[in-house]
Design a protein around this motif. Sequence first.
Motif, mmCIF file in Angstrom:
data_model
loop_
_atom_site.group_PDB
_atom_site.id
_atom_site.type_symbol
_atom_site.label_atom_id
_atom_site.label_comp_id
_atom_site.label_asym_id
_atom_site.label_seq_id
_atom_site.Cartn_x
_atom_site.Cartn_y
_atom_site.Cartn_z
ATOM 1 N N ASP A 1 4.062 -6.132 3.439
ATOM 2 C CA ASP A 1 3.611 -5.177 4.445
ATOM 3 C C ASP A 1 3.621 -5.473 5.968
ATOM 4 O O ASP A 1 2.901 -5.435 6.670
ATOM 5 C CB ASP A 1 1.981 -5.048 4.043
ATOM 6 C CG ASP A 1 1.602 -3.820 4.796
ATOM 7 O OD1 ASP A 1 2.229 -2.848 5.178
ATOM 8 O OD2 ASP A 1 0.232 -3.786 5.059
ATOM 9 N N GLU B 1 -5.003 1.455 2.863
ATOM 10 C CA GLU B 1 -4.854 0.234 3.990
ATOM 11 C C GLU B 1 -4.872 0.828 5.278
ATOM 12 O O GLU B 1 -5.451 0.204 5.993
ATOM 13 C CB GLU B 1 -3.305 -0.207 3.622
ATOM 14 C CG GLU B 1 -3.124 -1.788 4.344
ATOM 15 C CD GLU B 1 -2.790 -1.785 5.691
ATOM 16 O OE1 GLU B 1 -2.740 -2.598 6.652
ATOM 17 O OE2 GLU B 1 -2.369 -0.559 6.077
ATOM 18 N N GLU B 2 -4.345 2.032 5.539
ATOM 19 C CA GLU B 2 -4.227 2.509 6.953
ATOM 20 C C GLU B 2 -5.644 3.134 7.227
ATOM 21 O O GLU B 2 -5.752 3.805 8.604
ATOM 22 C CB GLU B 2 -3.137 3.766 7.218
ATOM 23 C CG GLU B 2 -1.700 3.523 6.636
ATOM 24 C CD GLU B 2 -1.027 2.328 7.433
ATOM 25 O OE1 GLU B 2 -1.881 1.777 8.529
ATOM 26 O OE2 GLU B 2 0.024 1.884 7.233
ATOM 27 N N ASP C 1 6.749 1.508 6.110
ATOM 28 C CA ASP C 1 5.517 0.801 6.132
ATOM 29 C C ASP C 1 4.554 2.043 5.112
ATOM 30 O O ASP C 1 4.195 2.981 5.821
ATOM 31 C CB ASP C 1 4.553 0.729 7.622
ATOM 32 C CG ASP C 1 3.239 0.253 7.386
ATOM 33 O OD1 ASP C 1 2.742 -0.102 6.457
ATOM 34 O OD2 ASP C 1 2.475 0.721 8.305
ATOM 35 N N ASP C 2 4.412 2.036 3.884
ATOM 36 C CA ASP C 2 4.667 0.748 3.035
ATOM 37 C C ASP C 2 5.480 1.049 1.727
ATOM 38 O O ASP C 2 5.541 0.312 0.902
ATOM 39 C CB ASP C 2 3.473 -0.165 2.985
ATOM 40 C CG ASP C 2 3.730 -1.585 2.478
ATOM 41 O OD1 ASP C 2 4.905 -2.345 2.803
ATOM 42 O OD2 ASP C 2 2.964 -2.117 2.077
ATOM 43 N N HIS D 1 0.606 -0.999 0.180
ATOM 44 C CA HIS D 1 -0.054 -0.094 0.242
ATOM 45 C C HIS D 1 0.949 1.426 0.137
ATOM 46 O O HIS D 1 1.933 1.316 0.648
ATOM 47 C CB HIS D 1 -0.959 0.141 1.291
ATOM 48 C CG HIS D 1 -0.317 -0.182 2.621
ATOM 49 N ND1 HIS D 1 0.054 1.113 3.137
ATOM 50 C CD2 HIS D 1 0.011 -1.151 3.372
ATOM 51 C CE1 HIS D 1 0.511 0.844 4.386
ATOM 52 N NE2 HIS D 1 0.601 -0.663 4.579
HETATM 53 ZN ZN ZN Z 1 1.219 -1.364 6.250
#
Ligand code: ZN
Length: 453
Positions: free
Chosen positions: A174, A146-147, A112-113, A78
């Motif tokens: 990830d 994603e977050e 990340d990431d 991501h």
């Molecule tokens: Zn991540």
Amino acid sequence: MNDDILDFLRQLIAFKSVSSDTSQAENSRKTAEYIKSNLEIIGVHADLMENETKGKNPLVFGKLGEDPEKKTILFYSHYDVQPAEIADGWDTDPFILTEKEDGYVYGRGTDDDKGPIVATIFAIKELVKDHGSLPVNLRILYEGEEESSSGGFEETVLRNKDYFGQVDGIMILDTSWFTDGQPSLDYGFRGITYLGVEIEGPSSDQHSGMVGGTIREPLIDLIYLMSRFVDLEGKVLVDGFYDKVKPLTDEETKLYENLEFSLQEYKDSIGISKVLVEDSTTTLMNMWRNPCLSIHGIEGAFSGAGGKTVVPGKVIGKVSMRLVPDQEPEEITKLFTKFVEAEFKKLHSPNQLTITPLGSGDWWLGNVNNFLFTSGKVALKQYWKIEPSFARSGGSIPIIPFMESTFNAPAIGIGIGQPSDGAHGQNERIRIKNLVGGKEVIKLMLTNIAEQS
Ligand SMILES: [Zn+2]
């Protein structure tokens, strides 16, 4: 495209692709476009896919190769990041990649990431440059939410599933190493179900001088109820809760033997003197392969400083359960509801009980004997000269079981950074050695996959 891996990372870090902040949506789109154009430069057919959920960030899809003789490998990462401000306690600007003498580069997203995305793109670029083609058919699936719970991910992937064709394996980039010194392959995450337990009494908040001693207070009911969910040894008291938990096998127990896990360091890191069971393997199993129940808070209850003689009219207890194979979130939610309703009945309360599911996600368990894990293990050993570990996580990444079932292919988690990198925290970083090593491991792994098949 920039020939320097750090320069490429520097460009990516400079985009404020904070998915939780919708005012940064334009930056997220620019990040996606930048990744897309760099994929195209190295010969990957790439597309910006609009998110099926309005207002959510686009995804980047890519493909290279249609050789029926080769395996097709899908990469997931991501490009969105957690928020970060200098004022949060960063030593340097979180959106300016900063190299320090300790061998690390600092910036939001280094671990990340975005770092893993950079490692992947450089691995592809170098393989194509050296061999003219890749040892596998490549598929790329990068998201920008994603977050923020991967908003719109499932809908967008399902709608465009045909883009990818048949997939043989899914590589999730990830996660991170198991310890700072031991690379690892990830084979499992726990599932989750999260619920609100609401007790409603008086139609509004009351004064204890008026109702204290005259009514059944909702908060007292709730605390009675919540004290029955789990015992002091951590055993969940919901009837039937453990019925579907897979029994431990000798093969599984063996996976814990090679783990460099220090119980003392674990305790130090969270600032406690004792865990429920003073044994490192049991503690790891309790974190990874056993289910649990946690109480997170009570909405509606007074929680400010000082005293306040309020009697809340309505309170909602927040509870979650981390789940393991073969506990299905839906079934556990039902068992929990039935249990709490029965316990509430025993209280003979005139108040109203309402249980509301607030979200859930499936667990994931990979097969450590399949081609992804065998080729990954060899690749890590080849490059790092260290016996890698097979690790799980107590957290949840529901998109992994979703992708496995959608593409009907197994997944593997490959960590590039280290656990001390501070993903989500201040001064997030990645060791340059790990970034370069991650790239080399991806190259070796794809080569190993081709040789195995
Ligand atoms: Zn991540």
